[in-house]
Design an enzyme around this catalytic site. Structure first.
Site, PDB file in Angstrom:
ATOM      1  N   CYS A  56       0.862  -1.172   0.000  1.00 48.67           N
ATOM      2  CA  CYS A  56       0.000   0.000   0.000  1.00 48.67           C
ATOM      3  C   CYS A  56       0.903   1.228   0.000  1.00 48.67           C
ATOM      4  O   CYS A  56       1.688   1.413   0.935  1.00 48.67           O
ATOM      5  CB  CYS A  56      -0.914  -0.023   1.225  1.00 48.67           C
ATOM      6  SG  CYS A  56      -2.032   1.385   1.239  1.00 48.67           S
ATOM      7  N   CYS A  66      -3.228   6.978  -4.816  1.00 42.45           N
ATOM      8  CA  CYS A  66      -2.953   5.537  -4.766  1.00 42.45           C
ATOM      9  C   CYS A  66      -1.516   5.230  -5.212  1.00 42.45           C
ATOM     10  O   CYS A  66      -1.204   5.272  -6.411  1.00 42.45           O
ATOM     11  CB  CYS A  66      -3.954   4.744  -5.605  1.00 42.45           C
ATOM     12  SG  CYS A  66      -3.834   2.973  -5.307  1.00 42.45           S
TER      13      CYS A  66
HETATM   14  O1  PYC Z   1      -1.832   3.862  -1.986  1.00 39.86           O
HETATM   15  O2  PYC Z   1      -1.332   1.880  -2.782  1.00 39.86           O
HETATM   16  C1  PYC Z   1      -2.113   2.663  -2.235  1.00 39.86           C
HETATM   17  C2  PYC Z   1      -3.448   2.183  -1.853  1.00 39.86           C
HETATM   18  C3  PYC Z   1      -3.975   0.954  -2.056  1.00 39.86           C
HETATM   19  C4  PYC Z   1      -5.264   0.969  -1.507  1.00 39.86           C
HETATM   20  C5  PYC Z   1      -5.481   2.210  -0.982  1.00 39.86           C
HETATM   21  N1  PYC Z   1      -4.351   2.949  -1.200  1.00 39.86           N
END
Ligand code: PYC
Length: 330
Positions: A88, A253
């Site tokens: 994550c 993300c």
């Molecule tokens: O930042 O990789 C990330 C992530 C995955 C799910 C929520 N954030």
């Protein structure tokens, strides 16, 4: 009554809850070995920490574990409202800021063991964090799926620590006011992708032009862009990312941006030494860049820079007399 010590933070709006004490005994071995035990024997603990009534669908948990690789400052296992995550990105940036808050690390380079491999992080003097992720690559270019209610949708399938289906042509407005429609469309795409040849896909990324072109101008105008070294910013784009438990990522993300970098690299749209500004649906951004690991195989090493802020220190009470001691099941 069990007590669990946590520190909450957010990375570009996306929350992370780091469990620093009171977690289950997962035995020895690597973070991958411990994840297996966590998944098989302690799923109730995952729910207790991140699900309602103590958490919410959007919260990502991070359990600190003893690393097998002693060059690492810690091991970590990430989880959300429905499952465990291999890696994550926003969570790692939140974890680094949390470790700094605890005085366990100082500015400089550190290694962290995750179930999918060791990642390297740099805590900068201004509090921002750069993450060198595990290798990312594209598995399928231009895969077309038939999505009920939406018709044929074409996207790339790529790995960046989780599995993503990334779509540029979707006809939807990337706007917070449109989140319900974006969630519904992305959920349909996820189910269609899973049923039509890509069972591994657990996140959907909808891409679009950033409405904040000034971000690009601002960054270009800085004589020293933050932590992208001498990398010129080549591209700015916005995304909407749907996570496995149907919550959307408030941050851009980190693993999704890594997967996106792999696609851009494979298509020659971003080169080594150039930077991508990836803006989230709430307007926060990460800066992404990469180096080739194996150009012939399309494998890159992504680098993601972002900011996180600690929001709370707390003790969770797990009282067996509470009917929702182990969280509301989803
Ligand atoms: O930042 O990789 C990330 C992530 C995955 C799910 C929520 N954030």
């Amino acid at each position: 009554m069990k007590k669990v010590q946590v520190i909450d933070s957010h990375t570009g709006g996306e929350p992370t809850r780091v469990v620093i004490g009171g977690g289950p005994d997962l035995g020895g071995g690597s973070a991958a070995d411990k994840l297996k035990v966590f998944r098989e024997r302690h799923d109730d603990f995952r729910r207790a920490v991140v699900n309602e009534p103590r958490g919410s669908d959007v919260l990502v948990g991070a359990l600190l574990v003893e690393p097998a690789d002693m060059s690492c400052v810690t091991g970590v296992i990430y989880f959300d409202n429905v499952t465990f995550l291999g890696m994550c990105g926003h969570g790692t940036i939140g974890l680094v800021v949390t470790l700094a808050h605890l005085g366990r690390i100082h500015p400089g380079e550190h290694r962290i063991e995750t179930p999918v491999g060791v990642v390297t992080v740099v805590l900068h003097a201004d509090g921002s964090v750069s993450l060198t992720n595990i290798p990312a690559y594209r598995k399928a270019k231009g895969a077309t799926i038939d999505v009920p209610g939406l018709g044929k949708i074409t996207g790339d399938v790529a790995w960046g620590g989780n599995w993503f289906f990334l779509v540029e042509q979707h006809g939807l407005a990337l706007d917070l006011a449109n989140v319900e429609k974006l969630t519904d469309a992305s959920w349909r795409m996820r189910q269609a992708a899973n049923a039509q040849g890509f069972p591994e896909v657990d996140h959907i990324v909808l891409l679009g032009r950033s409405r904040r072109e000034e971000t690009l101008t601002q960054i270009r105008n800085q004589s020293e862009p933050p932590h992208v070294g001498s990398y010129p910013v080549k591209m700015v784009s916005q995304n909407f990312v749907l996570c496995p438990g149907k919550a959307y990522d408030r941050s851009p993300c980190g693993t999704g941006t890594s997967a996106r970098l792999a696609c851009l690299a494979a298509d020659g749209r971003l080169a080594e030494g150039e930077a991508l500004v990836q803006e989230s649906i709430v307007g926060t951004h990460f800066i992404g860049s990469f180096r080739w690991l194996d150009r012939a195989a399309g494998k890159i090493i992504p680098n993601i820079t972002g900011m996180a802020h600690v929001t709370a220190e707390a003790t969770l009470f797990l009282d067996e007399h509470d009917p929702f001691c182990w969280g509301i099941k989803q």
